[in-house]
Design an enzyme around this catalytic site. Structure first.
Site, short mmCIF file in Angstrom:
data_model
loop_
_atom_site.label_atom_id
_atom_site.label_comp_id
_atom_site.label_asym_id
_atom_site.label_seq_id
_atom_site.Cartn_x
_atom_site.Cartn_y
_atom_site.Cartn_z
N PRO A 3 5.90 -19.49 -17.73
CA PRO A 3 5.77 -18.32 -16.85
C PRO A 3 5.18 -18.73 -15.51
CG PRO A 3 4.05 -18.33 -18.53
CD PRO A 3 4.99 -19.45 -18.88
N ALA A 62 3.99 -13.56 -15.25
CA ALA A 62 2.99 -12.58 -15.66
C ALA A 62 3.30 -11.22 -15.02
CB ALA A 62 1.61 -13.07 -15.24
N HIS A 83 -0.35 -12.74 -22.49
CA HIS A 83 -1.09 -13.69 -21.65
C HIS A 83 -2.58 -13.60 -22.02
CE1 HIS A 83 -2.21 -16.25 -18.47
NE2 HIS A 83 -1.59 -15.69 -17.45
N ASN A 89 -5.95 -18.47 -18.95
CA ASN A 89 -6.20 -18.57 -17.51
C ASN A 89 -7.22 -17.61 -16.93
OD1 ASN A 89 -4.24 -20.45 -17.82
ND2 ASN A 89 -2.72 -19.50 -16.49
N TYR A 128 -7.82 -14.35 -17.41
CA TYR A 128 -7.50 -12.94 -17.17
C TYR A 128 -8.11 -12.07 -18.28
CZ TYR A 128 -4.86 -14.94 -13.43
OH TYR A 128 -4.55 -15.63 -12.28
N GLY A 166 1.97 -30.62 -17.34
CA GLY A 166 2.19 -31.97 -16.83
C GLY A 166 3.18 -32.81 -17.62
N GLY A 195 6.71 -26.01 -15.97
CA GLY A 195 6.49 -25.02 -14.92
C GLY A 195 7.09 -25.48 -13.62
N TYR A 234 4.74 -18.19 -3.36
CA TYR A 234 4.48 -16.74 -3.51
C TYR A 234 5.03 -15.91 -2.36
CZ TYR A 234 1.15 -19.00 -6.65
OH TYR A 234 0.60 -19.79 -7.60
C1 LIG Z 1 3.59 -20.97 -8.77
C2 LIG Z 1 2.94 -20.93 -10.13
C3 LIG Z 1 2.76 -19.70 -10.74
C4 LIG Z 1 2.19 -19.64 -12.03
N1 LIG Z 1 2.08 -18.44 -12.65
C5 LIG Z 1 1.69 -18.37 -13.95
C6 LIG Z 1 1.76 -17.15 -14.67
O1 LIG Z 1 2.23 -16.12 -14.17
N2 LIG Z 1 1.32 -17.16 -15.94
C7 LIG Z 1 0.81 -18.29 -16.55
O2 LIG Z 1 0.41 -18.24 -17.70
N3 LIG Z 1 0.79 -19.47 -15.90
C8 LIG Z 1 1.24 -19.53 -14.62
N4 LIG Z 1 1.29 -20.75 -13.99
C9 LIG Z 1 1.02 -21.97 -14.76
C10 LIG Z 1 2.34 -22.55 -15.31
O3 LIG Z 1 2.90 -21.69 -16.29
C11 LIG Z 1 2.11 -23.92 -15.97
O4 LIG Z 1 1.16 -23.75 -16.98
C12 LIG Z 1 1.62 -24.97 -15.00
O5 LIG Z 1 2.46 -25.04 -13.86
C13 LIG Z 1 1.55 -26.35 -15.68
O6 LIG Z 1 2.83 -26.74 -16.14
P1 LIG Z 1 3.68 -27.85 -15.34
O7 LIG Z 1 2.81 -29.07 -15.25
O8 LIG Z 1 4.92 -28.09 -16.15
O9 LIG Z 1 3.96 -27.28 -13.98
C14 LIG Z 1 1.80 -20.83 -12.69
C15 LIG Z 1 1.97 -22.06 -12.05
C16 LIG Z 1 2.54 -22.11 -10.79
C17 LIG Z 1 2.76 -23.45 -10.14
#
Ligand SMILES: Cc1cc2nc3c(=O)[nH]c(=O)nc-3n(C[C@H](O)[C@H](O)[C@H](O)COP(=O)(O)O)c2cc1C
Length: 365
Positions: free
Chosen positions: A23, A56, A174, A177, A179, A296, A317, A345
């Protein structure tokens, strides 16, 4: 040997591969929080993922504190989500939506100056862009009453019902993080002395009640949950985090959820949590259902996570932002495009729907 390109079952849905889109809040739903064509295009472009977990999405007006983020608490928003689901399904994808209430991190600017609600009268570390400007310091929240807690529980259940009525395949709660749910779970921010605070069981009560209500509303086989046991967003922490999250996972077994989604960066890849224990292996062991991991990962480390039985699927992500055809690029070993974070954003198509697909995905047709 199971590979990341193999299908899997998550509760009621069958995924064509184990590469999941995490997400990600992108702020394209306008001031009313209604998903439009732009969001439908964005998610459909990424439908080769085994599962898309949409960003989210607020379960109530008082839980929405991110500019232009979507909601799912009125008919217009539900209709918007319905067109997103239709586009994703037409493109052959599966769609869950992540449901949140931001709790104390909702700036009073979003609430006509009122205080945000939370477990306790806490003031999260951090700033938010609001309708009144950039970088606005968060205020001190007010604790939810017992009645207020029960209203929020019902808000999660109602939003979940709307998601299914809109044609989505399921929801992710969710609970990560920092919230609202996490504000109840962790002892740095839950200062309550009633049945919702104090010992671990009490701090997990709000999460359990939300999960129970959402499962009752739409069926546990369409419900996942996200936890981030070692994430320190908004300054949240837990002095007993190993035990708290072990208990959380054990208690979640009661519901028969579609999946548990753990956001915990691989050791060594995230400075902020370097001093904390890496809990994923232990939590995986205690959870009876499918586990998704995130934080990651590369295709190689994702495959290793399956090979070592750390997880059943892996969520990505940031790599999905600039690579709508991420699955095909992994499969062919193609280079990945790098996203431009200044567009994460922003409200329009730039840095959102204008990333190119190099090739059709062989395994997802
Ligand atoms: C632009 C952006 C928006 C994100 N929004 C959310 C979100 O809405 N809900 C959530 O649980 N995590 C959110 N995250 C965290 C990502 O879901 C993910 O956990 C994070 O990017 C690590 O994964 P990755 O290393 O594959 O990018 C967001 C991350 C980014 C970069």
């Amino acid at each position: 040997m199971t590979t990341i390109y193999d299908p899997m079952n998550l509760g009621a849905v069958t995924l064509k591969n184990r590469i999941i889109m995490a997400p990600m809040t992108r702020g394209r739903a306008g001031s009313s929080g209604v998903p439009g064509e732009l969001m439908a295009t964005y998610y459909a472009q990424r439908a080769s993922a085994g599962l898309l977990i949409a960003e989210a999405t607020a379960v109530s007006a008082d839980g929405r504190g991110w500019l232009n983020s979507p909601g799912l608490f009125n008919d217009e928003q539900q209709a918007g989500w319905s067109s997103v689901a239709e586009s994703v399904h037409q493109a052959g994808g599966k769609l869950f939506v992540q449901l949140w209430h931001m709790g104390a991190t909702v700036h009073p600017d979003f609430l006509d100056g009122d205080k945000a609600v939370s477990s306790s009268a806490i003031r999260p570390k951090g700033k938010h862009a609001t309708p009144l400007g950039e970088g606005r310091e968060l205020g001190t929240a007010r604790p939810l009453s017992i009645e207020g807690i029960s209203i929020q529980v019902q808000n999660f259940a109602r939003a979940a019902r709307r998601a299914i009525d809109a044609g989505l395949d399921g929801v992710e709660i969710h609970a990560a993080n920092g919230y609202l749910i996490d504000q109840f779970t962790r002892d740095s921010c839950n200062l309550r002395t009633d049945d919702y605070g104090g010992n671990i069981d009490n701090r997990l009560r709000f999460m359990r009640e939300v999960v129970a209500a959402v499962c009752k509303a739409i069926g546990a086989d369409k419900v996942g949950i996200r936890l981030s046991p070692t994430n320190v967003s908004w300054g949240v922490s837990d002095s007993q985090y190993q035990e708290t999250f072990t208990q959380a996972v054990k208690q979640l077994n009661e519901f028969g959820l579609a999946y548990l989604h753990l956001l915990e960066h691989l050791p060594g890849t995230e400075k902020a949590v370097a001093k904390l224990d890496y809990l994923t292996p232990q939590l995986r062991k205690y959870f009876d259902g499918p586990v998704l991991v995130n934080g990651g990962y590369s295709p190689e480390s994702a495959q290793k996570a399956l090979d070592s039985d750390l997880a059943d699927g892996v969520a990505f992500g940031v790599p999905f932002i600039a690579n709508p055809d991420l699955v095909a690029r992994f499969e062919t070993g193609s280079e990945l495009a790098v996203p431009e974070s200044q567009y994460f954003y922003t409200p329009d198509s730039a840095g959102y729907t204008d990333y190119e697909s190099q090739s059709p995905c062989r395994i997802c047709i």
